[in-house]
Each structure stands twice: as structure tokens, then as C-alpha cells.
Enzyme design. Structure first.
Site, PDB file in Angstrom:
ATOM      1  CG  ASN A   9     -31.407 -49.633  70.177  1.00  0.00           C
ATOM      2  OD1 ASN A   9     -31.870 -48.706  69.510  1.00  0.00           O
ATOM      3  ND2 ASN A   9     -32.124 -50.683  70.527  1.00  0.00           N
ATOM      4  CE  LYS A  11     -33.812 -49.931  73.602  1.00  0.00           C
ATOM      5  NZ  LYS A  11     -34.351 -50.795  74.624  1.00  0.00           N
ATOM      6  CG  HIS A  95     -34.311 -54.149  69.702  1.00  0.00           C
ATOM      7  ND1 HIS A  95     -35.369 -53.947  70.542  1.00  0.00           N
ATOM      8  CD2 HIS A  95     -33.190 -53.934  70.425  1.00  0.00           C
ATOM      9  CE1 HIS A  95     -34.902 -53.608  71.734  1.00  0.00           C
ATOM     10  NE2 HIS A  95     -33.585 -53.592  71.687  1.00  0.00           N
ATOM     11  CD  GLU A  97     -37.322 -51.820  72.738  1.00  0.00           C
ATOM     12  OE1 GLU A  97     -36.914 -50.958  71.941  1.00  0.00           O
ATOM     13  OE2 GLU A  97     -36.810 -52.005  73.865  1.00  0.00           O
ATOM     14  CD  GLU A 167     -30.403 -56.223  72.711  1.00  0.00           C
ATOM     15  OE1 GLU A 167     -29.706 -55.353  73.252  1.00  0.00           O
ATOM     16  OE2 GLU A 167     -31.439 -55.972  72.097  1.00  0.00           O
ATOM     17  N   GLY A 173     -34.001 -53.058  79.469  1.00  0.00           N
ATOM     18  CA  GLY A 173     -34.654 -51.925  80.112  1.00  0.00           C
ATOM     19  C   GLY A 173     -35.208 -52.232  81.496  1.00  0.00           C
ATOM     20  CB  SER A 213     -29.928 -54.084  82.282  1.00  0.00           C
ATOM     21  OG  SER A 213     -31.336 -53.901  82.161  1.00  0.00           O
TER      22      SER A 213
END
Ligand code: PGA
Length: 256
Positions: A9, A11, A95, A97, A167, A173, A213
Site C-alpha cells: 500500500n 498510500k 484502511h 487511515e 491491521e 507505521g 510494520s
């Protein structure tokens, strides 16, 4: 046996040039061994050059986001037909985000999932708990709610077009990966939800990816877990030198 899917991904990263260079390097690195599937999610403006660059290779390309409405007055949105028009038929949905930065709810995500599946897309649906939810011992409850919300009205037949990505939000991250045991337990819970709400066959067939991660040095252990069928990689998918070893770990896990 379930096939491994190693996905990246990107992003809101890369340029057209670095994205094209990246997929070319991935294609070259994967040539000759297609025992795992490799999928990248570039930013929308680069989908066309990336799709061109992967022609004739085994690298698959998906979109990070799309809107569920038919073409019309939706300023700033990308329609599913537009993605199909350029040959992109995999969609990332849910996701963290999108959920937490853009406020997308299970209800809205479900509309994306349903319309995309109806149009024949493969959907990679992301689920995952916040740190506070894990600390309150609510991980499984949160996952069950997100699964039920995201997959509402998805038929057993359509479920074959779905991939789940677990996730944990606290691992994205941050450099804090879930331990292999934590990942496997969450994946087992997701598989259990699928068995209860669909069938054991559907649960057994589902590809469940881990994300958060993932790096070259933890990929082998995560991918070695019985319920982990691949990875959704953010930061480490932006350089071929970091992503290819994760693909290699998938190939090694396949060969067992
Ligand atoms: P990360 O991101 O690998 O940088 O933690 C994963 C993701 O957000 O999909």
C-alpha cells in the site's frame, strides 16, 4: 492450500517516475517464481502508468479508494467504472487511515464493498483494533463488528472475491508489529467469524493478510503462522530492496 498474497500500500507516496521504477524492479525480482501473488496499490494519478508498466508481468495493481455512486456530481471522487475502464479491478476498502483520518464508517465502507463486488471487483477489506480497544480486551469484539459491518449483505458467492487484511491500528507505521501469536490469534478469530456467518469452507478458503510494520526481518515469522496468508505492507513496500525480501519470505513460507 491458500495462496499467499503479498501486497504493498503506497498510500500518498511516490512520484510517477519512482512508482514505475519500483514496479519494474518488483517485476524483475519476481520473474521466474510466481508461487505467491504480488499486488500494489499506487496513488490514483499513477494507476495508468503503473498498469502499463506491469503489462506482461505477474504484478497486480489495485486502487486505494473509490466512490460507490454511479458517475455524476461527486467532485473529487473516483468512480468504480473509471477504475474498470483503465483495467484496475481490485479495491482496498476500510484502511484505518480511511476510517480514522477520513471518518469512513462501517456503513459507508459496506456500500463501497457491496457495489464493488456487484461490479466484479476483488475487494481487500481492512479491519483492526485501536490500542485502547486491545488494552480493554475488546480486539475480537471490534473485529467481529467490523467484519459484520463491512460484509453486510455480501453473499457467500461474492465472498470468494474478498480478501481480509487484519491491521491493528497501533501497529501501522509505528514500528510496533503485532507478535506472530497476536496476529495469528486475530486471524483465527476472523476465520471463526467467517465460519459462523458463512461456512467452514468459506472460512478455510479466505486469504487473511496481516498489516502493520511488516518488514524484511519480521515477515518470515508472521507469514509462518497458520492463519496468516500474506501481508499488506506500507512503508516497506516503497523500495524494491525492502519489499522483495518480504515477497521472498512469502515464497519461502509457501514452500514450507
Ligand atoms: P506500515 O503500513 O507497513 O507502514 O505499518 C501498513 C498499512 O497501513 O497498510
Amino acid at each position: 492450500m491458500r495462496r499467499y498474497l503479498i501486497s504493498g500500500n503506497w498510500k500518498m507516496n511516490t512520484t510517477r517516475a519512482t512508482g514505475v521504477e519500483l514496479v519494474k524492479a518488483l517485476a524483475a525480482g519476481c520473474e521466474g517464481d510466481e508461487s505467491v501473488d504480488v499486488l500494489v496499490f499506487p496513488p490514483a494519478p499513477y494507476l495508468i502508468p503503473i498498469l502499463d508498466a506491469v503489462k506482461g508481468t505477474s504484478i497486480q495493481v489495485g486502487a486505494q479508494n473509490a466512490y460507490f455512486e454511479e458517475p455524476g456530481a461527486y467532485t473529487g471522487e473516483v468512480g468504480l467504472e473509471m477504475l474498470q475502464d483503465i483495467g484496475c479491478e481490485t479495491l482496498l476498502v476500510g484502511h484505518s487511515e480511511r476510517r480514522h483520518v477520513f471518518g469512513e464508517t462501517d456503513e459507508l465502507l459496506n456500500r463501497k464493498v457491496k457495489v464493488a463486488l456487484d461490479k466484479g471487483f476483488r475487494v481487500v477489506l481492512c479491519v483492526g483494533e485501536l490500542l485502547s480497544e486491545r488494552q480493554d480486551d475488546r480486539t475480537n469484539e471490534v473485529l467481529d463488528t467490523q467484519m459484520a459491518g463491512g460484509l453486510k449483505d455480501v453473499t457467500a458467492e461474492q465472498l470468494g472475491q474478498v480478501v481480509i487484511a487484519y491491521e491493528p491500528v497501533w501497529a501501522i507505521g509505528t514500528g510496533h508489529t503485532a507478535s506472530p501469536e497476536q496476529a495469528d490469534a486475530a486471524h483465527a478469530n476472523i476465520r471463526g467469524w467467517l465460519a459462523t456467518n458463512y461456512s467452514t469452507d468459506a472460512a478455510e478458503a479466505m486469504q487473511i493478510l496481516y498489516g502493520g510494520s511488516v518488514k524484511a526481518d519480521n515477515a518470515a515469522e508472521l507469514l509462518g503462522q497458520p492463519n496468516v496468508d500474506g501481508a499488506l505492507v506500507g512503508g516497506a513496500s516503497l523500495k524494491a530492496s525492502a519489499f522483495l525480501p518480504i515477497i521472498q519470505a512469502g515464497i519461502a513460507a509457501t514452500k514450507g
